[in-house]
Design a protein around this motif. Structure first.
Motif, short mmCIF file in Angstrom:
data_model
loop_
_atom_site.label_atom_id
_atom_site.label_comp_id
_atom_site.label_asym_id
_atom_site.label_seq_id
_atom_site.Cartn_x
_atom_site.Cartn_y
_atom_site.Cartn_z
N ARG A 11 37.91 -36.26 -6.17
CA ARG A 11 37.65 -37.47 -5.41
C ARG A 11 36.37 -37.33 -4.60
O ARG A 11 36.09 -36.29 -4.01
CB ARG A 11 38.82 -37.77 -4.45
CG ARG A 11 40.16 -37.90 -5.15
CD ARG A 11 40.15 -39.04 -6.15
NE ARG A 11 41.44 -39.15 -6.79
CZ ARG A 11 41.71 -39.99 -7.77
NH1 ARG A 11 40.77 -40.76 -8.24
NH2 ARG A 11 42.90 -40.03 -8.31
N SER A 12 35.60 -38.39 -4.56
CA SER A 12 34.38 -38.39 -3.77
C SER A 12 34.73 -38.42 -2.29
O SER A 12 35.67 -39.10 -1.87
CB SER A 12 33.55 -39.64 -4.11
OG SER A 12 32.57 -39.84 -3.14
N ALA A 15 35.21 -41.87 -0.60
CA ALA A 15 36.25 -42.78 -1.06
C ALA A 15 36.97 -43.43 0.12
O ALA A 15 37.23 -42.79 1.13
CB ALA A 15 37.25 -42.03 -1.93
N PRO A 20 41.87 -43.73 -5.26
CA PRO A 20 41.47 -45.10 -5.61
C PRO A 20 42.21 -45.60 -6.84
O PRO A 20 42.51 -44.83 -7.76
CB PRO A 20 39.97 -44.96 -5.90
CG PRO A 20 39.55 -43.72 -5.18
CD PRO A 20 40.73 -42.81 -5.24
N TYR A 23 38.08 -46.37 -10.43
CA TYR A 23 36.81 -45.71 -10.13
C TYR A 23 35.86 -46.01 -11.28
O TYR A 23 36.24 -45.93 -12.45
CB TYR A 23 37.01 -44.20 -10.01
CG TYR A 23 35.72 -43.41 -10.06
CD1 TYR A 23 34.96 -43.21 -8.91
CD2 TYR A 23 35.26 -42.87 -11.26
CE1 TYR A 23 33.77 -42.50 -8.95
CE2 TYR A 23 34.08 -42.16 -11.31
CZ TYR A 23 33.33 -41.98 -10.16
OH TYR A 23 32.16 -41.28 -10.22
N SER A 25 31.45 -45.67 -12.43
CA SER A 25 30.10 -45.25 -12.07
C SER A 25 29.17 -45.48 -13.26
O SER A 25 29.57 -45.36 -14.42
CB SER A 25 30.07 -43.78 -11.67
OG SER A 25 30.43 -42.95 -12.76
N GLU A 43 34.38 -47.45 -5.93
CA GLU A 43 35.80 -47.09 -5.96
C GLU A 43 36.59 -48.24 -5.36
O GLU A 43 36.26 -48.74 -4.28
CB GLU A 43 36.06 -45.80 -5.18
CG GLU A 43 35.41 -44.57 -5.82
CD GLU A 43 35.73 -43.29 -5.06
OE1 GLU A 43 36.26 -43.39 -3.93
OE2 GLU A 43 35.46 -42.21 -5.60
N GLN A 79 37.58 -45.31 -14.77
CA GLN A 79 38.86 -44.63 -14.71
C GLN A 79 39.86 -45.46 -13.93
O GLN A 79 39.55 -45.95 -12.84
CB GLN A 79 38.72 -43.25 -14.06
CG GLN A 79 37.76 -42.33 -14.80
CD GLN A 79 37.67 -40.96 -14.17
OE1 GLN A 79 38.65 -40.47 -13.63
NE2 GLN A 79 36.50 -40.35 -14.23
#
Length: 247
Positions: A11-12, A15, A20, A23, A25, A43, A79
């Motif tokens: 996880r970033s 977030a 989330p 997600y 990107s 997210e 995702q």
């Protein structure tokens, strides 16, 4: 391009939620001969309301289509952290007025993901449809043709179809545009209630009041994400004035 469902990932630290619901990107998408989304990433927090805002043609509908799985991205990573496919309510104009469907038949289509279009609905399926009709206040319209309904009634029928899918992710494209204040308020209250029950709601909207009530706001311009975060920040100093002049 990578699309994944129910896959764990790191996880970033930025977030909004440790897990989330969606997600993505580097998303790129569009139509034959026309690119619409360019390197979009964000997210979507679970069990919260997210608003997609921006001028017409900025890519809101395309992004919703990608999240719903009806538009395939040309590049990027998408995702989903959830057990069921998203439920998608397109703009009202995307559903033909001439479709020979009653309200009940339209809502029953929400169970096709479970049964397929040619199998008989079970007793539980019918109960789910009844509950969706009642929740949206259109049970008394079940025998009416979709094309006979007012704008607000028809929109509630389409949202009932989405609820019948029993998904934890609801995607809506301009759900209250063109409706009268009473209809807008009724749909807004419904969406607020769904979020309180744990449903993740993502809606494209031109209504700044709706956007300001969301937990997260994604601001699009010319197919690019130019702002994201809490609406209090994104819809004020972080929003270029020329974007709002075009809304």
């Amino acid at each position: 391009m990578k699309i994944m469902f129910n896959k764990p990932r790191s996880r970033s630290p930025r977030a909004l939620d440790p897990t989330p619901r969606v997600y993505f990107s580097g998303l790129c998408a569009g139509y034959p001969g026309r690119s619409v989304l360019h390197e979009v990433g964000a997210e979507i927090p679970k069990s919260a309301a997210t608003a997609l805002v921006g001028p017409n043609g900025c890519g809101k509908s395309t992004l919703l289509g990608v999240l719903a799985g009806v538009i395939r991205p040309t590049a990027g990573d998408l995702q989903h952290d959830g057990g069921r496919p998203p439920a998608f309510v397109p703009q009202r104009g995307a559903v033909g007025d001439a479709l020979p469907l009653t309200v009940r038949q339209a809502v029953e289509m929400g169970r096709w993901g479970e049964r397929g279009p040619w199998r008989r609905l079970t007793r539980q399926d019918r109960a789910t449809v009844d509950a969706a009709l009642d929740r949206l206040g259109v049970g008394d319209l079940a025998a009416r043709q979709l094309g006979e309904l007012s704008g607000g009634q028809r929109q509630r029928a389409l949202i009932a179809q989405a609820l019948a899918q029993e998904s934890d992710l609801l995607l809506l494209d301009e759900p209250t545009t063109g409706l009268d204040p009473e209809a807008r308020e009724r749909i807004g209250e419904l969406l607020t209630g769904l979020v309180a029950e744990g449903v993740t709601v993502v809606q494209a909207t031109h209504d700044l009041e709706v956007a300001r009530a969301a937990s997260l706001c994604l601001l699009l311009r010319d197919g690019r994400l130019v702002g994201q975060g809490h609406p209090d920040r994104v819809l004020t100093a972080s929003a270029p004035a020329r974007v709002w002049q075009r809304l």
